[in-house]
Scaffold this motif. Structure first.
Motif, PDB file in Angstrom:
ATOM      1  N   ASP A 126       0.814  -1.218   0.000  1.00  0.00           N
ATOM      2  CA  ASP A 126       0.000   0.000   0.000  1.00  0.00           C
ATOM      3  C   ASP A 126       0.849   1.272   0.000  1.00  0.00           C
ATOM      4  O   ASP A 126       0.354   2.348  -0.346  1.00  0.00           O
ATOM      5  CB  ASP A 126      -0.952   0.020   1.203  1.00  0.00           C
ATOM      6  N   GLU A 129       1.054   3.951  -2.847  1.00  0.00           N
ATOM      7  CA  GLU A 129       0.131   5.075  -3.015  1.00  0.00           C
ATOM      8  C   GLU A 129       0.834   6.415  -2.825  1.00  0.00           C
ATOM      9  O   GLU A 129       0.278   7.461  -3.171  1.00  0.00           O
ATOM     10  CB  GLU A 129      -1.041   4.931  -2.034  1.00  0.00           C
ATOM     11  N   LYS A 340      -0.785  -2.858 -10.221  1.00  0.00           N
ATOM     12  CA  LYS A 340      -1.578  -1.739  -9.737  1.00  0.00           C
ATOM     13  C   LYS A 340      -1.803  -0.673 -10.815  1.00  0.00           C
ATOM     14  O   LYS A 340      -2.361   0.398 -10.525  1.00  0.00           O
ATOM     15  CB  LYS A 340      -0.901  -1.118  -8.508  1.00  0.00           C
TER      16      LYS A 340
END
Length: 343
Positions: A126, A129, A340
């Protein structure tokens, strides 16, 4: 993925650069389109410039590629994998990012940057991001992501499943392979019949990088994990494979069997990435394992092996430093970027 992504390597002729070539030559998602190195190598074919040192043959589809200078105008790629020395990377990598390249860096120059993702896919996917924040902050069309120090990767992969027990402090003593210093890094008369109890800046990296990796992304920055870390790093006469003796203190005081089960059950759910090993953590039950010569190539060099899990909690971790700890880590990060949709 129907169309391969064009990939380049910065510092392609060095030890880590050669590992990148090995990993990318027949990669299902990337096509190796540019090999960049010093002006001394530029203009030569890769076979002429590289002085190939790996124990596998130089890939035939790479041998005749012409080496180009480390210059965004000369590199034909969408993503570049940086195997540059840290001092060179500090000036070069931002130039590539500014010119629209995705930069997957193995160098230490930007690992601790506030807006630079420091990533192990099994640990903190994560954190990618932060790329948009980095681009806004710096006005770049591209970006830089980094993988950690080689010894940090081996340790932190094993710390991730221990976080659920309230990990509070870690002590580690490393026994690090000579390949981590590059082909010409440690003179033979310094390391044969010897152990060198110092590796410049290594302990600082091991004491800081895991707190960023194991921290939480709050939408704008990383809240570092509150873990006390102490490291002592040593160079030993082993070719490949970093071995680490780790002491971990956890609030819940788990038993060795609880820790072993946490390692067995660890599933980061990234099986769709081509470089992901079947098991990120391989638990050895033998009393004298893991050993670098026997275990460094587990999972094609991408697994971390653990063993001797004892009361305390104390255990041994070992991983291949130039594959799992360097080139393979960057390639795995790039595969996560693809997954992603960030390349």
């Amino acid at each position: 993925m129907t169309e391969k992504i064009r990939a380049g390597i910065l510092g392609a002729t060095g030890a880590v650069g050669q590992r990148f070539v090995q990993a990318l030559a027949d990669h299902p998602w990337f096509e190796l389109t540019s090999l960049a190195a010093s002006e001394r190598s530029a203009g030569k074919t890769y076979s002429q410039a590289s002085n190939w040192k790996l124990d596998v043959p130089l890939p035939e589809n790479v041998a005749d590629i012409e080496v180009v200078p480390v210059d965004p105008a000369k590199v034909d790629a969408d993503i570049v994998f940086s195997a540059l020395p840290s001092d060179h990377a500090k000036t070069v990598e931002p130039v590539f990012a500014k010119n629209g390249f995705a930069v997957a860096s193995n160098a230490s120059a930007y690992r601790m940057g506030e807006d630079v993702p420091l990533v192990i896919p099994e640990v903190n996917e994560d954190h990618l991001e932060m790329i948009e924040i980095q681009q806004d902050n710096r006005g770049w069309d591209g970006y830089i992501i980094t993988n950690p120090n080689c010894s940090t990767i081996v340790m932190t992969v094993t710390l991730k499943p221990l976080m659920k027990f309230g990990l509070s402090s870690v002590n580690v003593a490393t026994m690090q392979a000579i390949s981590g210093a590059g082909y010409n890094g440690v003179p033979s008369m310094a390391i044969l019949d010897n152990i060198i109890p110092y590796i410049g800046s290594e302990e600082d990296k091991m004491e800081t990088e895991p707190c960023k990796l194991l921290g939480e992304f709050n939408g704008s920055e990383i809240d570092f994990a509150d873990i006390s870390l102490s490291a002592s790093c040593h160079r030993v006469p082993v070719m490949d494979g970093h071995t680490e003796a780790i002491w971990a203190t956890m609030d819940e005081n788990p038993a060795p069997e609880d820790v072993k089960r946490a390692f067995f059950d660890f599933d980061p759910k990234i099986d769709d990435l081509p470089s992901k090993p079947d098991k990120s953590i391989v638990v050895r039950e033998e009393p004298d394992r893991p050993q670098p010569r026997l275990d460094r190539n587990m999972g094609n060099g991408m697994s971390v092996s653990v063993g001797r899990i004892r009361e305390g909690i104390r255990y041994i971790a070992m991983g291949h430093n130039t594959i799992r700890g360097a080139a393979g880590a960057s390639v795995l990060n790039a595969e996560l970027l693809c997954k992603k949709g960030k390349i």
